[in-house]
Scaffold this motif. Structure first.
Motif, PDB file in Angstrom:
ATOM      1  N   CYS A   1       1.047  -0.630   0.218  1.00  0.00           N
ATOM      2  CA  CYS A   1      -0.166   0.186  -0.160  1.00  0.00           C
ATOM      3  C   CYS A   1       0.733   1.648  -0.107  1.00  0.00           C
ATOM      4  N   LEU A   2       1.897   1.255   0.584  1.00  0.00           N
ATOM      5  CA  LEU A   2       2.278   1.646   1.014  1.00  0.00           C
ATOM      6  C   LEU A   2       4.268   2.694  -0.249  1.00  0.00           C
ATOM      7  N   TRP A   3       4.177   1.715  -0.566  1.00  0.00           N
ATOM      8  CA  TRP A   3       4.861   1.486  -2.414  1.00  0.00           C
ATOM      9  C   TRP A   3       3.849   2.232  -3.270  1.00  0.00           C
ATOM     10  N   GLY A   4       2.811   1.846  -2.702  1.00  0.00           N
ATOM     11  CA  GLY A   4       1.638   1.649  -4.286  1.00  0.00           C
ATOM     12  C   GLY A   4       1.522   3.643  -4.275  1.00  0.00           C
ATOM     13  N   ILE A   5       1.510   4.675  -2.966  1.00  0.00           N
ATOM     14  CA  ILE A   5       0.974   5.641  -3.308  1.00  0.00           C
ATOM     15  C   ILE A   5       2.338   6.539  -3.891  1.00  0.00           C
ATOM     16  N   VAL A   6       3.496   5.977  -4.123  1.00  0.00           N
ATOM     17  CA  VAL A   6       5.168   6.546  -4.285  1.00  0.00           C
ATOM     18  C   VAL A   6       5.033   5.873  -5.198  1.00  0.00           C
ATOM     19  N   VAL A   7       4.446   4.390  -6.179  1.00  0.00           N
ATOM     20  CA  VAL A   7       5.050   4.409  -7.321  1.00  0.00           C
ATOM     21  C   VAL A   7       4.046   4.705  -8.720  1.00  0.00           C
ATOM     22  N   GLY A   8       1.970   4.539  -7.587  1.00  0.00           N
ATOM     23  CA  GLY A   8       1.542   5.423  -9.194  1.00  0.00           C
ATOM     24  C   GLY A   8       1.515   7.426  -9.069  1.00  0.00           C
ATOM     25  N   ASP A   9       2.254   8.153  -8.074  1.00  0.00           N
ATOM     26  CA  ASP A   9       2.052   8.592  -8.127  1.00  0.00           C
ATOM     27  C   ASP A   9       3.250   9.338  -9.251  1.00  0.00           C
ATOM     28  N   ALA A  10       4.670   8.474  -8.779  1.00  0.00           N
ATOM     29  CA  ALA A  10       5.606   8.742 -10.326  1.00  0.00           C
ATOM     30  C   ALA A  10       5.136   8.707 -11.343  1.00  0.00           C
ATOM     31  N   LEU A  11       4.384   7.169 -11.825  1.00  0.00           N
ATOM     32  CA  LEU A  11       4.271   6.862 -13.123  1.00  0.00           C
ATOM     33  C   LEU A  11       3.201   8.053 -14.445  1.00  0.00           C
ATOM     34  N   GLY A  12       2.503   8.270 -13.157  1.00  0.00           N
ATOM     35  CA  GLY A  12       1.430   9.234 -13.297  1.00  0.00           C
ATOM     36  C   GLY A  12       2.094  10.642 -13.260  1.00  0.00           C
ATOM     37  N   ALA A  13       2.939  10.766 -12.830  1.00  0.00           N
ATOM     38  CA  ALA A  13       3.185  13.175 -12.966  1.00  0.00           C
ATOM     39  C   ALA A  13       3.848  12.906 -13.973  1.00  0.00           C
ATOM     40  N   PRO A  14       4.064  12.364 -14.888  1.00  0.00           N
ATOM     41  CA  PRO A  14       5.080  12.876 -16.217  1.00  0.00           C
ATOM     42  C   PRO A  14       4.107  13.066 -17.633  1.00  0.00           C
ATOM     43  N   VAL A  15       2.746  12.399 -17.015  1.00  0.00           N
ATOM     44  CA  VAL A  15       1.881  12.567 -18.084  1.00  0.00           C
ATOM     45  C   VAL A  15       0.559  13.880 -17.135  1.00  0.00           C
ATOM     46  N   GLU A  16       0.485  14.338 -16.224  1.00  0.00           N
ATOM     47  CA  GLU A  16       0.011  14.921 -15.339  1.00  0.00           C
ATOM     48  C   GLU A  16      -0.905  16.140 -16.292  1.00  0.00           C
ATOM     49  N   GLY A  17      -2.387  16.040 -16.428  1.00  0.00           N
ATOM     50  CA  GLY A  17      -3.145  17.021 -16.951  1.00  0.00           C
ATOM     51  C   GLY A  17      -2.838  17.286 -18.627  1.00  0.00           C
ATOM     52  N   TYR A  18      -2.677  15.686 -19.024  1.00  0.00           N
ATOM     53  CA  TYR A  18      -2.201  15.046 -20.599  1.00  0.00           C
ATOM     54  C   TYR A  18      -4.150  14.482 -20.382  1.00  0.00           C
ATOM     55  N   SER A  19      -4.063  14.799 -21.728  1.00  0.00           N
ATOM     56  CA  SER A  19      -5.439  13.896 -22.008  1.00  0.00           C
ATOM     57  C   SER A  19      -4.738  12.580 -22.373  1.00  0.00           C
ATOM     58  N   ALA A  20      -6.051  11.459 -22.512  1.00  0.00           N
ATOM     59  CA  ALA A  20      -5.415  10.329 -22.726  1.00  0.00           C
ATOM     60  C   ALA A  20      -4.994  10.378 -24.491  1.00  0.00           C
ATOM     61  N   GLU A  21      -5.618  11.251 -25.173  1.00  0.00           N
ATOM     62  CA  GLU A  21      -5.013  10.951 -26.600  1.00  0.00           C
ATOM     63  C   GLU A  21      -3.429  11.592 -26.812  1.00  0.00           C
ATOM     64  N   LYS A  22      -3.217  12.469 -26.057  1.00  0.00           N
ATOM     65  CA  LYS A  22      -1.880  13.135 -26.035  1.00  0.00           C
ATOM     66  C   LYS A  22      -0.897  12.146 -25.171  1.00  0.00           C
ATOM     67  N   ILE A  23      -1.297  11.546 -24.401  1.00  0.00           N
ATOM     68  CA  ILE A  23       0.204  10.707 -23.821  1.00  0.00           C
ATOM     69  C   ILE A  23      -0.434   9.323 -24.565  1.00  0.00           C
ATOM     70  N   ALA A  24      -1.188   9.106 -25.597  1.00  0.00           N
ATOM     71  CA  ALA A  24      -0.411   7.554 -26.270  1.00  0.00           C
ATOM     72  C   ALA A  24      -0.011   8.813 -27.546  1.00  0.00           C
ATOM     73  N   GLU A  25      -0.410   9.951 -28.386  1.00  0.00           N
ATOM     74  CA  GLU A  25       0.734  10.332 -29.199  1.00  0.00           C
ATOM     75  C   GLU A  25       2.422  10.125 -28.178  1.00  0.00           C
ATOM     76  N   LEU A  26       2.392  10.870 -27.235  1.00  0.00           N
ATOM     77  CA  LEU A  26       3.212  10.505 -27.020  1.00  0.00           C
ATOM     78  C   LEU A  26       4.354   9.078 -25.563  1.00  0.00           C
ATOM     79  N   HIS A  27       3.977   8.368 -25.251  1.00  0.00           N
ATOM     80  CA  HIS A  27       4.344   7.592 -25.337  1.00  0.00           C
ATOM     81  C   HIS A  27       3.205   5.982 -25.720  1.00  0.00           C
TER      82      HIS A  27
END
Length: 349
Positions: A12-38
């Motif tokens: 649970c505690l590692w999940g807080i960090v991993v989910g945050d770090a995975l999502g941070a570089p694309v925060e605020g992006y749409s699904a379409e923009k994420i797919a286009e970039l990555h």
């Protein structure tokens, strides 16, 4: 083979960090923009050109981790666990809100990167001498409705779950804890929506801690966060002055999940973020569920962090590929805090 409670706490505690770090570089992006970039985010990405995080390294994390671990630090510092657990039978050992408020102020001194306006305003009030029971009060109708409380509340959910394992369970025990959860929420988000969302998410985390993965049932999970959590909210959310009321009904929105509805809007407004995250969790309670919610766009770091804390609580630490844990920034410091938390609390159960 059953997953141990210690492994679930770590997950649970590692999940807080991993989910945050995975999502941070694309925060605020749409699904379409994420797919286009990555194409699809399943590993840490460089936030090149990001309006907030352009200069950050791989595996960086944001305020979701910062403030969740401010709560961890406060729980570790407070000297109440063994004494209260022995003294109280069928009641809740109150967590130390003074200590939690202090660690929020210390976190603010380090950085306010990613902080929402509600959190910034309220913790600034704390630093200016306003008591934590009043620091979140505001007449601004746009304050107190973000996801800033559920994103950091998982450590309190773990703490209460472990305490409940060594004390006789009673309605008074649960209500006492939820009353404190309302105070915790009101410190920064003085609204009924935030208080209910905070109770709902503590129940979501504890539900996952309680079960082995093959025992998970969607309808029972939904009953706990929609019916039981709301009943508790009605019983305990009685502050003076009263919590600010919001027009949108978070409970009604969550009720749509019984129909397995997926939502298009996953922004930081709690009415959107929490149902959005739960929808992806109900669809898939594995690492793929985490990848799915991050790639769906919106407030990706918070949605990812909340979902990953749930799958970690359900499956334990092994649900996360080792490279995701090894690749986070400040891994050794985080690991020390997590292991200290496990040693102080879970070994007492």
């Amino acid at each position: 083979m059953n997953i141990s409670i210690e492994d679930k706490v770590r997950g649970c505690l590692w999940g807080i960090v991993v989910g945050d770090a995975l999502g941070a570089p694309v925060e605020g992006y749409s699904a379409e923009k994420i797919a286009e970039l990555h194409t699809r985010v399943t590993e840490y990405k460089q936030p090149l050109g990001h309006k907030w995080f352009d200069d950050q390294p791989l595996g960086f994390w944001t305020d979701d981790t910062q403030l969740s671990f401010a709560v961890v630090k406060a729980l570790l510092e407070a000297e109440v666990w063994e004494v209260k657990a022995l003294e109280l039978v069928g009641k809740c050992s109150d967590f130390d809100m003074d200590c939690i408020a202090k660690h929020h102020a210390l976190a603010m001194a380090e950085s306010v990167s990613g902080w929402g306006y509600s959190t910034q305003d309220s913790i600034r009030n704390l630093k200016n001498g306003v008591h934590w029971s009043k620091s979140g009060i505001t007449d601004n109708p746009h304050r107190g409705t973000g996801n800033g409380v559920p994103m950091k509340i998982a450590p309190l959910a773990i703490w209460n779950f472990l305490q409940a394992n060594q004390l006789p369970r009673s309605p008074e025990f649960s209500q006492a804890f939820h009353r404190e959860v309302v105070q915790f929420s009101a410190m920064s988000h003085y609204t009924d929506m935030s208080a209910y969302g905070a109770i709902a998410h503590t129940q979501a985390i504890q539900h996952c801690l309680r079960l082995q993965p093959d025992e998970f049932q969607k309808d029972i999970f939904l009953d706990e966060i929609i019916n039981y959590a709301y009943k508790e909210f009605v019983e305990v959310a009685k502050l003076d002055p009263p919590l600010n009321r919001t027009e949108d009904s978070l409970r009604d929105r969550l009720g749509l999940l019984y129909n397995e509805e997926l939502f298009e809007e996953g922004g930081c407004y709690l009415y959107h973020s929490l149902p959005f995250t739960y929808a992806y969790f109900l669809q898939d309670q594995t690492i793929e569920g985490l990848y799915n919610v991050v790639n769906a766009g919106g407030d990706t770091d918070t949605n990812g962090s909340m979902l990953a804390s749930m799958i970690g609580a359900l499956h334990g630490q092994s649900i996360f590929p080792p490279e995701l844990i090894d690749g986070v920034q400040e891994k050794d410091e985080l690991n020390q805090l997590i292991e200290s938390f496990v040693e102080k609390f879970s070994t007492n159960t």
